[in-house]
Design a protein around this motif. Structure first.
Motif, PDB file in Angstrom:
ATOM      1  N   ARG A 100       0.949  -1.257   0.041  1.00 35.97           N
ATOM      2  CA  ARG A 100      -0.198  -0.023   0.022  1.00 35.97           C
ATOM      3  C   ARG A 100       1.027   1.200  -0.080  1.00 35.97           C
ATOM      4  O   ARG A 100       1.956   1.327   0.361  1.00 35.97           O
ATOM      5  CB  ARG A 100      -1.035  -0.038   1.182  1.00 35.97           C
ATOM      6  CG  ARG A 100      -1.870  -1.205   1.108  1.00 35.97           C
ATOM      7  CD  ARG A 100      -2.777  -0.857   2.202  1.00 35.97           C
ATOM      8  NE  ARG A 100      -3.806  -2.115   2.400  1.00 35.97           N
ATOM      9  CZ  ARG A 100      -4.694  -2.329   3.245  1.00 35.97           C
ATOM     10  NH1 ARG A 100      -4.879  -1.689   4.542  1.00 35.97           N
ATOM     11  NH2 ARG A 100      -5.420  -3.350   3.138  1.00 35.97           N
TER      12      ARG A 100
ATOM     13  N   ARG B 113       0.490   6.629   1.795  1.00 39.55           N
ATOM     14  CA  ARG B 113      -0.644   7.925   2.185  1.00 39.55           C
ATOM     15  C   ARG B 113      -1.291   7.669   3.390  1.00 39.55           C
ATOM     16  O   ARG B 113      -1.879   6.494   3.804  1.00 39.55           O
ATOM     17  CB  ARG B 113      -1.707   7.775   0.861  1.00 39.55           C
ATOM     18  CG  ARG B 113      -2.659   8.959   1.032  1.00 39.55           C
ATOM     19  CD  ARG B 113      -3.836   8.658   0.094  1.00 39.55           C
ATOM     20  NE  ARG B 113      -4.466   7.532   0.112  1.00 39.55           N
ATOM     21  CZ  ARG B 113      -5.598   7.163  -0.459  1.00 39.55           C
ATOM     22  NH1 ARG B 113      -6.011   7.988  -1.234  1.00 39.55           N
ATOM     23  NH2 ARG B 113      -6.224   6.044  -0.244  1.00 39.55           N
TER      24      ARG B 113
ATOM     25  N   ARG C 132      -4.176   7.488   6.043  1.00 31.56           N
ATOM     26  CA  ARG C 132      -5.671   7.266   5.907  1.00 31.56           C
ATOM     27  C   ARG C 132      -6.443   7.881   6.914  1.00 31.56           C
ATOM     28  O   ARG C 132      -5.815   8.461   8.013  1.00 31.56           O
ATOM     29  CB  ARG C 132      -5.995   5.601   6.408  1.00 31.56           C
ATOM     30  CG  ARG C 132      -5.425   4.709   5.234  1.00 31.56           C
ATOM     31  CD  ARG C 132      -5.759   3.361   5.495  1.00 31.56           C
ATOM     32  NE  ARG C 132      -7.362   3.362   5.493  1.00 31.56           N
ATOM     33  CZ  ARG C 132      -8.095   2.360   5.608  1.00 31.56           C
ATOM     34  NH1 ARG C 132      -7.658   0.982   5.729  1.00 31.56           N
ATOM     35  NH2 ARG C 132      -9.360   2.362   5.806  1.00 31.56           N
TER      36      ARG C 132
ATOM     37  N   SER D 174      -9.024   8.754   9.677  1.00 38.39           N
ATOM     38  CA  SER D 174      -9.556   8.019  11.009  1.00 38.39           C
ATOM     39  C   SER D 174     -10.866   7.599  10.974  1.00 38.39           C
ATOM     40  O   SER D 174     -11.787   8.061  10.192  1.00 38.39           O
ATOM     41  CB  SER D 174      -9.294   8.660  12.347  1.00 38.39           C
ATOM     42  OG  SER D 174     -10.325   9.669  12.281  1.00 38.39           O
TER      43      SER D 174
ATOM     44  N   ARG E 236     -14.088   9.707   8.991  1.00 42.56           N
ATOM     45  CA  ARG E 236     -14.999   8.888   7.827  1.00 42.56           C
ATOM     46  C   ARG E 236     -16.354   8.675   8.423  1.00 42.56           C
ATOM     47  O   ARG E 236     -17.239   9.178   7.360  1.00 42.56           O
ATOM     48  CB  ARG E 236     -14.364   7.470   7.544  1.00 42.56           C
ATOM     49  CG  ARG E 236     -13.136   7.670   6.718  1.00 42.56           C
ATOM     50  CD  ARG E 236     -12.774   6.263   6.388  1.00 42.56           C
ATOM     51  NE  ARG E 236     -11.910   5.478   7.269  1.00 42.56           N
ATOM     52  CZ  ARG E 236     -11.928   4.357   7.602  1.00 42.56           C
ATOM     53  NH1 ARG E 236     -12.207   3.451   6.501  1.00 42.56           N
ATOM     54  NH2 ARG E 236     -11.185   3.885   8.558  1.00 42.56           N
TER      55      ARG E 236
END
Length: 191
Positions: free
Chosen positions: A14, A17, A19, A21, A25
């Motif tokens: 992956r 970057r 993500r 939290s 979201r």
């Protein structure tokens, strides 16, 4: 070669970057769903109010046609234009209706108003339909039915209302501009 120490992150291809939290979201989802519900509710409310305003206006116009037809019936055939004008001024002068035109037609489609300066243009097909069914017909249309500002397209609401006197059938035609409807819908759109 030893593996990563205990508790160290293992990269599985992956990107690096960061993500969002779970809390952020979930907040975005809740705000998006709430926004969709608000917009949908607002649209349904606006559509309902717009239809209610038009229905109320139509009901008022039918009521005014009934009020005008009652005193005209005994005077038929051949009602003087000054009688129609006075009755129309009394019933249609207040704020709901803007400009107006009134006509009275026999089953043959000919005007029953005597001494009229000009006749209201009316649809012969609609007059026949009202004569045959004895039911009022309501029509919304845009036209330049006025001499005050030729060429200007104006929204009109027209009621073709049956008048029966001693077995003879006539049609009272009232065309009014939809000033009230436009004002109320404009207020609704500002909300």
């Amino acid at each position: 070669m030893a593996g990563p120490p205990d508790g160290a992150a293992v990269s599985h291809g992956r990107s690096a970057r960061p993500r969002l939290s779970l809390r952020i979201r979930l907040t975005i989802w809740v705000v998006a769903i709430f926004s969709m519900i608000q917009w949908s509710t607002g649209l349904v409310y606006w559509l309902y109010q717009r239809a209610a305003i038009r229905d109320l206006y139509r009901a008022m116009l039918v009521e005014k046609a009934e009020d005008m037809a009652e005193p005209l019936a005994p005077l038929l055939p051949g009602v003087p234009s000054h009688t129609i004008d006075a009755l129309a001024r009394d019933l249609l002068r207040w704020g709901w209706f803007g400009r107006y035109r009134v006509g009275l037609f026999g089953a043959d489609g000919e005007s029953e108003i005597t001494q009229a300066e000009r006749d209201l243009p009316a649809s012969a097909a609609v007059i026949r339909r009202v004569i045959e069914s004895n039911e009022p017909v309501y029509i919304e249309h845009s036209t330049d039915l006025t001499d005050q500002s030729p060429g200007e397209q104006v929204e009109w609401n027209t009621i073709y209302y049956p008048v029966v006197d001693e077995g003879e059938r006539y049609v009272l035609v009232i065309s009014v501009t939809s000033r009230y409807t436009r004002q109320q819908i404009a207020l609704l759109e500002r909300i």
